[in-house]
Design a protein around this motif. Sequence first.
Motif, PDB file in Angstrom:
ATOM      1  N   LYS A  56      -7.329 -17.857   6.919  1.00  0.00           N
ATOM      2  CA  LYS A  56      -6.361 -18.185   8.043  1.00  0.00           C
ATOM      3  C   LYS A  56      -5.435 -17.211   8.440  1.00  0.00           C
ATOM      4  N   GLU A  57      -4.999 -17.184   9.816  1.00  0.00           N
ATOM      5  CA  GLU A  57      -4.040 -16.210  10.137  1.00  0.00           C
ATOM      6  C   GLU A  57      -2.557 -16.229   9.793  1.00  0.00           C
ATOM      7  N   GLU A  58      -2.119 -15.232   8.974  1.00  0.00           N
ATOM      8  CA  GLU A  58      -0.876 -15.233   8.693  1.00  0.00           C
ATOM      9  C   GLU A  58      -0.057 -13.886   8.647  1.00  0.00           C
ATOM     10  N   LEU A  59       1.265 -14.184   9.214  1.00  0.00           N
ATOM     11  CA  LEU A  59       2.305 -13.202   9.129  1.00  0.00           C
ATOM     12  C   LEU A  59       2.392 -12.659   8.168  1.00  0.00           C
ATOM     13  N   VAL A  60       2.482 -11.374   7.860  1.00  0.00           N
ATOM     14  CA  VAL A  60       2.575 -10.643   6.731  1.00  0.00           C
ATOM     15  C   VAL A  60       3.878 -10.030   6.488  1.00  0.00           C
ATOM     16  N   ALA A  61       4.143  -8.757   7.483  1.00  0.00           N
ATOM     17  CA  ALA A  61       5.262  -8.165   7.625  1.00  0.00           C
ATOM     18  C   ALA A  61       5.582  -7.511   9.178  1.00  0.00           C
ATOM     19  N   THR A  62       6.700  -7.252   9.549  1.00  0.00           N
ATOM     20  CA  THR A  62       6.838  -6.690  10.904  1.00  0.00           C
ATOM     21  C   THR A  62       7.988  -5.403  10.710  1.00  0.00           C
ATOM     22  N   PHE A  63       7.871  -4.549  11.654  1.00  0.00           N
ATOM     23  CA  PHE A  63       8.840  -3.777  11.874  1.00  0.00           C
ATOM     24  C   PHE A  63       9.340  -3.582  13.224  1.00  0.00           C
ATOM     25  N   PHE A  64      10.539  -4.065  13.659  1.00  0.00           N
ATOM     26  CA  PHE A  64      10.908  -3.790  14.969  1.00  0.00           C
ATOM     27  C   PHE A  64      12.051  -2.892  15.153  1.00  0.00           C
ATOM     28  N   ARG A  65      12.129  -2.084  16.000  1.00  0.00           N
ATOM     29  CA  ARG A  65      13.244  -0.926  16.088  1.00  0.00           C
ATOM     30  C   ARG A  65      14.080  -0.340  14.886  1.00  0.00           C
ATOM     31  N   GLY A  66      13.362  -0.127  13.932  1.00  0.00           N
ATOM     32  CA  GLY A  66      13.880   0.451  12.542  1.00  0.00           C
ATOM     33  C   GLY A  66      14.142  -0.736  11.628  1.00  0.00           C
ATOM     34  N   SER A  67      14.098  -1.699  11.808  1.00  0.00           N
ATOM     35  CA  SER A  67      14.205  -2.846  10.667  1.00  0.00           C
ATOM     36  C   SER A  67      12.891  -3.446  10.278  1.00  0.00           C
ATOM     37  N   GLU A  69      10.846  -6.201   8.080  1.00  0.00           N
ATOM     38  CA  GLU A  69      10.758  -7.815   7.533  1.00  0.00           C
ATOM     39  C   GLU A  69       9.493  -8.117   6.785  1.00  0.00           C
ATOM     40  N   THR A  70       9.575  -8.597   5.455  1.00  0.00           N
ATOM     41  CA  THR A  70       8.405  -9.327   4.630  1.00  0.00           C
ATOM     42  C   THR A  70       8.396 -10.491   4.145  1.00  0.00           C
ATOM     43  N   LEU A  71       9.556 -11.121   4.293  1.00  0.00           N
ATOM     44  CA  LEU A  71       9.607 -12.462   3.877  1.00  0.00           C
ATOM     45  C   LEU A  71       9.379 -13.693   4.702  1.00  0.00           C
ATOM     46  N   TYR A  72       7.943 -13.357   4.822  1.00  0.00           N
ATOM     47  CA  TYR A  72       7.197 -14.515   5.704  1.00  0.00           C
ATOM     48  C   TYR A  72       6.640 -15.492   4.774  1.00  0.00           C
ATOM     49  N   GLN A  73       6.442 -16.617   5.127  1.00  0.00           N
ATOM     50  CA  GLN A  73       5.599 -17.597   4.254  1.00  0.00           C
ATOM     51  C   GLN A  73       4.216 -17.238   4.223  1.00  0.00           C
ATOM     52  N   SER A  74       3.755 -16.417   3.607  1.00  0.00           N
ATOM     53  CA  SER A  74       2.143 -16.145   3.444  1.00  0.00           C
ATOM     54  C   SER A  74       1.929 -16.287   2.198  1.00  0.00           C
ATOM     55  N   GLN A  92       0.196  -6.886  -7.493  1.00  0.00           N
ATOM     56  CA  GLN A  92      -0.505  -7.743  -8.183  1.00  0.00           C
ATOM     57  C   GLN A  92      -1.721  -8.518  -7.557  1.00  0.00           C
ATOM     58  N   VAL A  93      -2.360  -7.624  -6.974  1.00  0.00           N
ATOM     59  CA  VAL A  93      -3.545  -8.263  -6.326  1.00  0.00           C
ATOM     60  C   VAL A  93      -4.368  -9.056  -7.084  1.00  0.00           C
ATOM     61  N   GLU A  94      -5.031 -10.206  -6.411  1.00  0.00           N
ATOM     62  CA  GLU A  94      -5.759 -11.208  -6.954  1.00  0.00           C
ATOM     63  C   GLU A  94      -6.848 -11.279  -6.149  1.00  0.00           C
ATOM     64  N   LEU A  95      -7.857 -12.067  -6.729  1.00  0.00           N
ATOM     65  CA  LEU A  95      -9.182 -12.123  -6.180  1.00  0.00           C
ATOM     66  C   LEU A  95      -9.018 -12.749  -4.862  1.00  0.00           C
ATOM     67  N   GLY A  96      -8.123 -13.752  -4.632  1.00  0.00           N
ATOM     68  CA  GLY A  96      -8.113 -14.480  -3.625  1.00  0.00           C
ATOM     69  C   GLY A  96      -7.582 -13.900  -2.377  1.00  0.00           C
ATOM     70  N   ASP A  97      -7.331 -12.358  -2.369  1.00  0.00           N
ATOM     71  CA  ASP A  97      -6.656 -11.496  -1.581  1.00  0.00           C
ATOM     72  C   ASP A  97      -7.523 -10.958  -0.670  1.00  0.00           C
ATOM     73  N   ASN A  98      -9.057 -11.162  -0.959  1.00  0.00           N
ATOM     74  CA  ASN A  98     -10.133 -10.645  -0.197  1.00  0.00           C
ATOM     75  C   ASN A  98      -9.847 -10.993   1.287  1.00  0.00           C
ATOM     76  N   GLY A  99      -9.964 -10.211   2.214  1.00  0.00           N
ATOM     77  CA  GLY A  99     -10.075 -10.678   3.517  1.00  0.00           C
ATOM     78  C   GLY A  99      -9.986  -9.255   4.443  1.00  0.00           C
ATOM     79  N   THR A 100      -9.250  -9.724   5.871  1.00  0.00           N
ATOM     80  CA  THR A 100      -9.115  -8.583   6.632  1.00  0.00           C
ATOM     81  C   THR A 100      -7.692  -8.781   7.038  1.00  0.00           C
ATOM     82  N   PHE A 101      -7.196  -7.344   7.463  1.00  0.00           N
ATOM     83  CA  PHE A 101      -5.916  -7.093   7.851  1.00  0.00           C
ATOM     84  C   PHE A 101      -5.911  -6.727   9.085  1.00  0.00           C
ATOM     85  N   SER A 102      -4.670  -6.766   9.962  1.00  0.00           N
ATOM     86  CA  SER A 102      -4.703  -6.128  11.127  1.00  0.00           C
ATOM     87  C   SER A 102      -3.488  -5.716  11.204  1.00  0.00           C
ATOM     88  N   ALA A 103      -3.174  -4.520  11.713  1.00  0.00           N
ATOM     89  CA  ALA A 103      -2.012  -3.760  11.981  1.00  0.00           C
ATOM     90  C   ALA A 103      -1.943  -3.470  13.623  1.00  0.00           C
TER      91      ALA A 103
END
Length: 280
Positions: A56-67, A69-74, A92-103
Amino acid sequence: MAAWLLLTLLLYQALLAAAHGSVQVTGIVGKPVLLHVNVPPGFQVRDAIWRYLSPKEELVATFFRGSSETLYQSRFHGRSRLHKNLTLEIGQVELGDNGTFSALLVNTRGHIETRTLHLAVYEVVSQLAVQVFTSTGQNSSAGACEVFLTCGASKGTNVTYSWRRAEGAHLHAGTHSFFEAGQVLRVQLGPGDRTACYTCTAVNAVSQVSVTIVPWKHCHKEEGVAASKYDYRDILLIALPLAVLAISMVTMGILHSWKRSGKHRIASLADACEAEPVPV
Protein backbone atom coordinates in the motif's frame (compact mmCIF):
# COMPACT_ATOMS: atom_id res chain seq x y z
CA MET A 1 -1.02 23.83 5.29
CA ALA A 2 0.79 25.22 2.25
CA ALA A 3 3.25 22.33 2.40
CA TRP A 4 0.45 19.75 2.35
CA LEU A 5 -1.24 21.54 -0.57
CA LEU A 6 2.04 21.47 -2.45
CA LEU A 7 2.47 17.79 -1.57
CA THR A 8 -1.00 16.98 -2.93
CA LEU A 9 -0.31 18.91 -6.12
CA LEU A 10 3.02 17.18 -6.62
CA LEU A 11 1.53 13.75 -6.12
CA TYR A 12 -1.19 14.55 -8.65
CA GLN A 13 1.32 15.83 -11.17
CA ALA A 14 3.46 12.76 -10.62
CA LEU A 15 0.70 10.61 -12.08
CA LEU A 16 0.94 12.62 -15.25
CA ALA A 17 4.72 12.71 -15.43
CA ALA A 18 6.61 10.18 -17.51
CA ALA A 19 8.53 7.85 -15.20
CA HIS A 20 11.90 6.37 -16.02
CA GLY A 21 12.53 2.61 -15.99
CA SER A 22 12.60 0.87 -12.61
CA VAL A 23 16.02 0.38 -10.99
CA GLN A 24 16.65 -2.92 -9.19
CA VAL A 25 18.18 -2.63 -5.71
CA THR A 26 19.29 -5.61 -3.60
CA GLY A 27 19.11 -5.60 0.19
CA ILE A 28 20.34 -8.02 2.86
CA VAL A 29 18.32 -8.83 5.97
CA GLY A 30 19.63 -6.93 9.00
CA LYS A 31 21.78 -4.51 7.02
CA PRO A 32 21.11 -0.97 5.73
CA VAL A 33 20.37 -0.31 2.08
CA LEU A 34 20.78 2.88 0.06
CA LEU A 35 18.27 3.99 -2.57
CA HIS A 36 20.02 6.43 -4.91
CA VAL A 37 18.33 8.86 -7.30
CA ASN A 38 19.91 9.86 -10.58
CA VAL A 39 19.43 13.61 -10.85
CA PRO A 40 19.75 14.92 -14.46
CA PRO A 41 22.58 17.40 -15.12
CA GLY A 42 21.48 20.99 -14.49
CA PHE A 43 18.32 19.83 -12.67
CA GLN A 44 18.35 21.88 -9.45
CA VAL A 45 16.12 20.04 -7.00
CA ARG A 46 13.88 22.24 -4.88
CA ASP A 47 11.52 19.59 -3.51
CA ALA A 48 11.58 15.79 -3.30
CA ILE A 49 9.11 13.16 -2.14
CA TRP A 50 9.93 9.52 -1.37
CA ARG A 51 7.03 7.05 -1.35
CA TYR A 52 6.68 3.32 -0.80
CA LEU A 53 4.14 2.00 -3.29
CA SER A 54 3.52 -1.64 -2.35
CA PRO A 55 1.60 -3.34 -0.92
CA LYS A 56 0.00 0.00 0.00
CA GLU A 57 1.20 3.53 -0.66
CA GLU A 58 3.04 5.17 2.23
CA LEU A 59 4.89 8.46 2.56
CA VAL A 60 8.47 7.79 3.69
CA ALA A 61 10.47 11.03 3.40
CA THR A 62 10.21 14.56 2.02
CA PHE A 63 12.53 17.43 1.18
CA PHE A 64 11.00 20.92 0.94
CA ARG A 65 13.17 23.97 0.26
CA GLY A 66 16.22 22.67 2.12
CA SER A 67 14.42 20.93 5.00
CA SER A 68 14.06 17.14 5.17
CA GLU A 69 11.50 15.09 7.10
CA THR A 70 11.31 11.32 7.72
CA LEU A 71 9.02 11.06 10.76
CA TYR A 72 6.04 9.73 8.85
CA GLN A 73 3.92 6.80 10.02
CA SER A 74 5.16 4.20 7.58
CA ARG A 75 6.70 0.76 8.05
CA PHE A 76 10.07 2.55 7.86
CA HIS A 77 9.38 4.92 10.75
CA GLY A 78 12.56 5.17 12.82
CA ARG A 79 14.60 3.29 10.19
CA SER A 80 14.72 5.85 7.37
CA ARG A 81 17.17 8.67 6.74
CA LEU A 82 17.32 11.16 3.87
CA HIS A 83 20.83 12.20 2.88
CA LYS A 84 21.74 15.62 1.46
CA ASN A 85 22.06 14.16 -2.04
CA LEU A 86 18.44 12.88 -1.63
CA THR A 87 19.55 9.25 -1.23
CA LEU A 88 17.10 7.38 0.98
CA GLU A 89 18.69 5.04 3.52
CA ILE A 90 16.68 2.23 5.11
CA GLY A 91 18.28 0.68 8.19
CA GLN A 92 17.95 -2.91 9.47
CA VAL A 93 16.24 -4.13 6.31
CA GLU A 94 13.55 -6.82 6.73
CA LEU A 95 12.09 -9.35 4.32
CA GLY A 96 8.81 -7.45 4.45
CA ASP A 97 10.52 -4.37 2.98
CA ASN A 98 10.40 -5.91 -0.51
CA GLY A 99 8.57 -3.53 -2.82
CA THR A 100 8.65 -0.51 -5.08
CA PHE A 101 9.78 2.99 -4.10
CA SER A 102 9.11 6.18 -5.99
CA ALA A 103 11.12 9.40 -5.82
CA LEU A 104 9.48 12.54 -7.16
CA LEU A 105 11.82 15.45 -7.88
CA VAL A 106 10.81 19.08 -8.58
CA ASN A 107 13.30 21.69 -9.74
CA THR A 108 13.27 25.44 -9.27
CA ARG A 109 11.27 25.90 -12.50
CA GLY A 110 8.54 23.50 -11.43
CA HIS A 111 9.61 20.70 -13.75
CA ILE A 112 9.06 17.16 -12.44
CA GLU A 113 11.19 14.04 -12.69
CA THR A 114 10.25 10.67 -11.18
CA ARG A 115 12.43 7.71 -10.35
CA THR A 116 11.21 4.21 -9.55
CA LEU A 117 13.28 1.69 -7.61
CA HIS A 118 12.38 -1.89 -6.75
CA LEU A 119 13.91 -3.27 -3.55
CA ALA A 120 14.44 -7.03 -3.31
CA VAL A 121 15.53 -8.24 0.14
CA TYR A 122 17.33 -11.55 0.67
CA GLU A 123 18.43 -13.55 3.68
CA VAL A 124 22.01 -14.82 3.53
CA VAL A 125 22.33 -18.57 2.90
CA SER A 126 23.84 -20.36 5.90
CA GLN A 127 23.94 -23.65 7.80
CA LEU A 128 24.10 -25.82 4.71
CA ALA A 129 24.02 -29.58 5.34
CA VAL A 130 23.74 -32.80 3.33
CA GLN A 131 21.73 -35.82 4.49
CA VAL A 132 22.60 -39.23 3.08
CA PHE A 133 20.15 -42.08 2.55
CA THR A 134 21.49 -45.36 1.20
CA SER A 135 19.77 -48.29 -0.51
CA THR A 136 21.43 -51.69 -1.06
CA GLY A 137 18.43 -53.75 -2.17
CA GLN A 138 18.32 -57.09 -3.94
CA ASN A 139 18.17 -55.37 -7.33
CA SER A 140 21.56 -53.70 -6.76
CA SER A 141 24.55 -55.30 -8.41
CA ALA A 142 27.36 -56.77 -6.31
CA GLY A 143 29.33 -54.05 -4.55
CA ALA A 144 26.98 -51.28 -5.74
CA CYS A 145 25.31 -48.74 -3.50
CA GLU A 146 22.45 -46.41 -4.39
CA VAL A 147 22.63 -43.11 -2.53
CA PHE A 148 20.20 -40.22 -2.17
CA LEU A 149 21.89 -36.93 -1.22
CA THR A 150 19.58 -34.24 0.13
CA CYS A 151 21.06 -30.74 0.35
CA GLY A 152 19.35 -28.02 2.39
CA ALA A 153 20.08 -24.67 4.02
CA SER A 154 18.29 -23.80 7.24
CA LYS A 155 18.54 -20.08 6.43
CA GLY A 156 18.31 -18.17 3.18
CA THR A 157 15.64 -16.99 0.73
CA ASN A 158 15.23 -17.67 -2.98
CA VAL A 159 17.90 -20.37 -2.80
CA THR A 160 18.87 -22.51 -5.78
CA TYR A 161 20.89 -25.73 -5.49
CA SER A 162 23.42 -27.38 -7.80
CA TRP A 163 25.65 -30.47 -7.65
CA ARG A 164 29.05 -31.27 -9.08
CA ARG A 165 31.60 -34.02 -8.71
CA ALA A 166 34.85 -32.76 -7.21
CA GLU A 167 36.97 -34.59 -9.78
CA GLY A 168 35.19 -32.72 -12.56
CA ALA A 169 33.58 -35.92 -13.86
CA HIS A 170 30.34 -35.50 -15.75
CA LEU A 171 27.17 -36.48 -13.88
CA HIS A 172 25.85 -39.08 -16.31
CA ALA A 173 22.10 -39.49 -16.57
CA GLY A 174 22.36 -43.26 -16.17
CA THR A 175 23.89 -43.07 -12.70
CA HIS A 176 22.65 -39.66 -11.56
CA SER A 177 19.15 -38.20 -11.21
CA PHE A 178 17.95 -34.87 -9.83
CA PHE A 179 14.80 -34.24 -7.82
CA GLU A 180 13.14 -31.30 -6.06
CA ALA A 181 14.67 -28.70 -8.41
CA GLY A 182 18.17 -30.06 -7.90
CA GLN A 183 18.02 -30.21 -4.12
CA VAL A 184 18.08 -34.04 -4.12
CA LEU A 185 20.64 -36.07 -6.07
CA ARG A 186 20.40 -39.83 -6.64
CA VAL A 187 23.74 -41.52 -7.29
CA GLN A 188 24.50 -45.12 -8.27
CA LEU A 189 27.95 -45.85 -6.81
CA GLY A 190 30.27 -48.71 -7.64
CA PRO A 191 33.51 -49.97 -6.10
CA GLY A 192 35.42 -47.50 -8.25
CA ASP A 193 33.62 -44.59 -6.54
CA ARG A 194 34.99 -45.19 -3.05
CA THR A 195 36.78 -41.81 -2.98
CA ALA A 196 34.34 -39.86 -5.15
CA CYS A 197 33.45 -36.44 -3.67
CA TYR A 198 30.20 -34.61 -4.39
CA THR A 199 29.74 -30.91 -3.70
CA CYS A 200 26.40 -29.18 -3.16
CA THR A 201 26.26 -25.42 -3.71
CA ALA A 202 23.45 -23.22 -2.43
CA VAL A 203 23.27 -19.73 -3.86
CA ASN A 204 21.03 -16.67 -3.96
CA ALA A 205 21.52 -13.06 -5.03
CA VAL A 206 23.63 -12.11 -1.98
CA SER A 207 25.51 -15.25 -0.90
CA GLN A 208 26.88 -18.65 -1.84
CA VAL A 209 27.74 -21.66 0.36
CA SER A 210 29.12 -25.11 -0.55
CA VAL A 211 29.56 -28.41 1.28
CA THR A 212 31.41 -31.54 0.11
CA ILE A 213 30.73 -35.16 1.05
CA VAL A 214 32.08 -38.65 0.26
CA PRO A 215 28.93 -40.83 -0.12
CA TRP A 216 30.71 -44.20 -0.20
CA LYS A 217 31.66 -43.83 3.47
CA HIS A 218 27.98 -43.90 4.34
CA CYS A 219 27.47 -47.05 2.27
CA HIS A 220 30.22 -48.77 4.25
CA LYS A 221 28.78 -47.48 7.49
CA GLU A 222 25.31 -48.79 6.68
CA GLU A 223 26.71 -52.23 5.82
CA GLY A 224 28.64 -52.28 9.11
CA VAL A 225 25.55 -51.31 11.08
CA ALA A 226 23.52 -54.03 9.38
CA ALA A 227 26.19 -56.65 10.15
CA SER A 228 26.40 -55.46 13.75
CA LYS A 229 22.66 -55.78 14.20
CA TYR A 230 22.71 -59.26 12.67
CA ASP A 231 25.48 -60.46 15.05
CA TYR A 232 23.67 -59.00 18.02
CA ARG A 233 20.51 -60.91 17.18
CA ASP A 234 22.49 -64.14 16.84
CA ILE A 235 24.00 -63.63 20.27
CA LEU A 236 20.57 -63.06 21.78
CA LEU A 237 19.16 -66.18 20.13
CA ILE A 238 21.93 -68.31 21.68
CA ALA A 239 22.51 -66.58 25.00
CA LEU A 240 18.92 -65.99 26.04
CA PRO A 241 17.84 -69.68 26.16
CA LEU A 242 21.06 -70.60 27.97
CA ALA A 243 20.47 -67.88 30.53
CA VAL A 244 16.88 -69.06 31.09
CA LEU A 245 18.06 -72.65 31.49
CA ALA A 246 20.76 -71.65 34.00
CA ILE A 247 18.31 -69.62 36.06
CA SER A 248 15.83 -72.52 36.08
CA MET A 249 18.50 -74.98 37.28
CA VAL A 250 19.61 -72.64 40.07
CA THR A 251 16.01 -72.10 41.15
CA MET A 252 15.28 -75.84 41.21
CA GLY A 253 18.43 -76.45 43.26
CA ILE A 254 17.40 -73.86 45.81
CA LEU A 255 13.90 -75.30 46.11
CA HIS A 256 15.23 -78.86 46.48
CA SER A 257 17.67 -77.76 49.18
CA TRP A 258 14.94 -75.90 50.99
CA LYS A 259 12.62 -78.95 50.96
CA ARG A 260 15.35 -81.25 52.33
CA SER A 261 16.19 -78.74 55.05
CA GLY A 262 12.52 -78.51 56.01
CA LYS A 263 12.09 -82.29 56.29
CA HIS A 264 15.20 -82.58 58.48
CA ARG A 265 13.88 -79.95 60.88
CA ILE A 266 10.51 -81.69 61.22
CA ALA A 267 12.20 -85.05 61.95
CA SER A 268 14.41 -83.47 64.62
CA LEU A 269 11.42 -81.88 66.35
CA ALA A 270 9.56 -85.20 66.36
CA ASP A 271 12.50 -87.03 67.99
CA ALA A 272 12.80 -84.33 70.63
CA CYS A 273 9.13 -84.63 71.55
CA GLU A 274 9.34 -88.44 71.96
CA ALA A 275 12.46 -88.27 74.14
CA GLU A 276 11.14 -85.60 76.56
CA PRO A 277 9.55 -87.26 79.77
CA VAL A 278 6.02 -86.40 80.62
CA PRO A 279 5.51 -85.33 84.30
CA VAL A 280 2.93 -87.34 86.39
